[in-house]
Design a protein around this motif. Structure first.
Motif, PDB file in Angstrom:
ATOM      1  N   ASP A 101     -36.420  -7.692 -19.622  1.00 13.73           N
ATOM      2  CA  ASP A 101     -37.717  -8.944 -18.765  1.00 13.73           C
ATOM      3  C   ASP A 101     -36.867 -10.317 -20.056  1.00 13.73           C
ATOM      4  OD1 ASP A 101     -39.481  -9.164 -17.985  1.00 13.73           O
ATOM      5  OD2 ASP A 101     -40.279  -6.894 -19.041  1.00 13.73           O
ATOM      6  N   THR A 125     -42.055  -7.960  -9.025  1.00 15.55           N
ATOM      7  CA  THR A 125     -41.045  -8.447  -9.749  1.00 15.55           C
ATOM      8  C   THR A 125     -40.929 -10.051  -9.789  1.00 15.55           C
ATOM      9  OG1 THR A 125     -39.629  -7.490  -9.487  1.00 15.55           O
ATOM     10  CG2 THR A 125     -37.898  -8.665 -10.005  1.00 15.55           C
ATOM     11  N   ARG A 128     -42.984 -10.898 -12.675  1.00 15.19           N
ATOM     12  CA  ARG A 128     -43.130 -11.450 -13.996  1.00 15.19           C
ATOM     13  C   ARG A 128     -41.314 -11.497 -14.514  1.00 15.19           C
ATOM     14  NH1 ARG A 128     -39.795  -6.944 -13.565  1.00 15.19           N
ATOM     15  NH2 ARG A 128     -38.912  -8.108 -15.296  1.00 15.19           N
ATOM     16  N   GLY A 131     -43.872 -14.819 -15.426  1.00 14.22           N
ATOM     17  CA  GLY A 131     -44.263 -14.698 -16.612  1.00 14.22           C
ATOM     18  C   GLY A 131     -43.293 -15.344 -17.511  1.00 14.22           C
ATOM     19  N   TRP A 132     -42.265 -15.626 -17.420  1.00 11.91           N
ATOM     20  CA  TRP A 132     -41.235 -15.790 -18.668  1.00 11.91           C
ATOM     21  C   TRP A 132     -41.507 -17.179 -18.590  1.00 11.91           C
ATOM     22  CZ3 TRP A 132     -36.484 -13.253 -14.871  1.00 11.91           C
ATOM     23  CH2 TRP A 132     -36.647 -12.017 -15.053  1.00 11.91           C
TER      24      TRP A 132
END
Ligand SMILES: C[S@@+](CC[C@H](N)C(=O)[O-])C[C@H]1O[C@@H](n2cnc3c(N)ncnc32)[C@H](O)[C@@H]1O
Length: 263
Positions: A101, A125, A128, A131-132
């Motif tokens: 991550d 994916t 995720r 989420g960055w």
């Protein structure tokens, strides 16, 4: 299927011709990718992640566009990224996008091209990666998909494209239907301002496109024959269409999607 299998398959960086195939992929697709990024208004101070960066042309473009920011170019295999000098504001990192991550809220732009469709659960994916993003940050995901083979007037050529998709599905777990589902996955990840555009790759009319597909077919041939998906003669006969001046047919369509984390 576990994603590091990618490094052992027909698209592994060490495979004969893969460096040239990635270079052609960049030459053909960079203009459309850059047009999407330009439209989002990339700023000089942005922090960007280029995931599955391959040979790194887009990471280097971003590094030039973000002189006051930072670009992290990641891949399972970073050797090709280090072949030419790495700009001062670009970091090259070995990173498996399915499990490694970046800090939450840390990026203004996260981009991945021709990556997520090879992964076991691309929607997970993508969530995720979203989420960055910092508030207001953009996620850009591009993946190829195909028109139905039965619609082609060239059944042998369309059959070869279809057999290559089956082979990649077996070896890498590649899902070429995923590209159409990207906008819905972006909406589920809470992104807004979602958009989508498509570049159609046409074989038979563009020497660079044909060179790319000849490389793809050459790399796939041993696997196609070994798995019984096609014989060497069937492959040769399908590829011979590229020598016919009257031939034109679609190969794949590169789907580009973007979505923004609400501010
Ligand atoms: C088809 S290439 C595309 C390269 C580049 N994005 C482009 O469009 O020019 C896919 C790239 O993703 C990398 N890759 C595959 N699985 C990965 C993973 N789980 N994490 C990070 N990179 C991965 C491969 O090593 C390869 O460089």
């Amino acid at each position: 299927m576990n994603s590091p299998v990618y490094q052992d398959g027909v698209l592994a960086h060490g495979t004969d011709g893969e460096r040239e195939r990635l270079r052609l992929l960049e030459e053909l697709n960079d203009p459309a990718t850059v047009a999407v990024l330009e439209q989002l208004g990339v700023r000089a101070d942005w922090h960007c992640v280029e995931a599955g960066a391959g040979h790194g042309s887009i990471a280097r473009w971003l590094a030039a566009r973000c002189p006051e920011g930072r670009v992290t170019a990641t891949d399972l295999d970073t050797a090709l990224l280090r072949e030419s000098p790495v700009p001062a504001n670009m970091t090259v990192a070995r990173h498996d996008v399915t499990r490694d991550d970046f800090p939450a809220d840390s990026q203004d732009l996260v981009h991945a091209r021709a990556l997520l469709g090879h992964l076991p659960d691309p929607g997970l994916t993508l969530g995720r990666m979203a989420g960055w993003l910092a508030p207001g940050g953009w996620l850009v995901v591009e993946d190829p998909t195909y028109l139905p083979a039965e619609a082609s007037p060239y059944p042998e050529f369309a059959g070869l494209l279809e057999a290559c998709q089956r082979l990649l599905a077996r070896i890498h777990g590649t899902d070429h239907g995923w590209a159409r589902r990207i906008p819905a996955a972006m909406a589920r990840a809470g992104l807004t301002d979602i958009g989508m555009t498509i570049r159609v790759a046409v074989c038979g009319t563009d020497p660079t496109e044909d060179a790319f597909w000849r490389r793809c077919f050459a790399q796939a041939t041993p696997g196609l024959v070994a798995t019984g998906l096609m014989t060497a003669e069937q492959i040769a006969s399908a590829v011979a269409h590229l020598d016919d001046p009257a031939f034109a047919d679609t190969a794949w369509m590169m789907v580009s999607c973007w979505g923004r984390r609400p501010s």
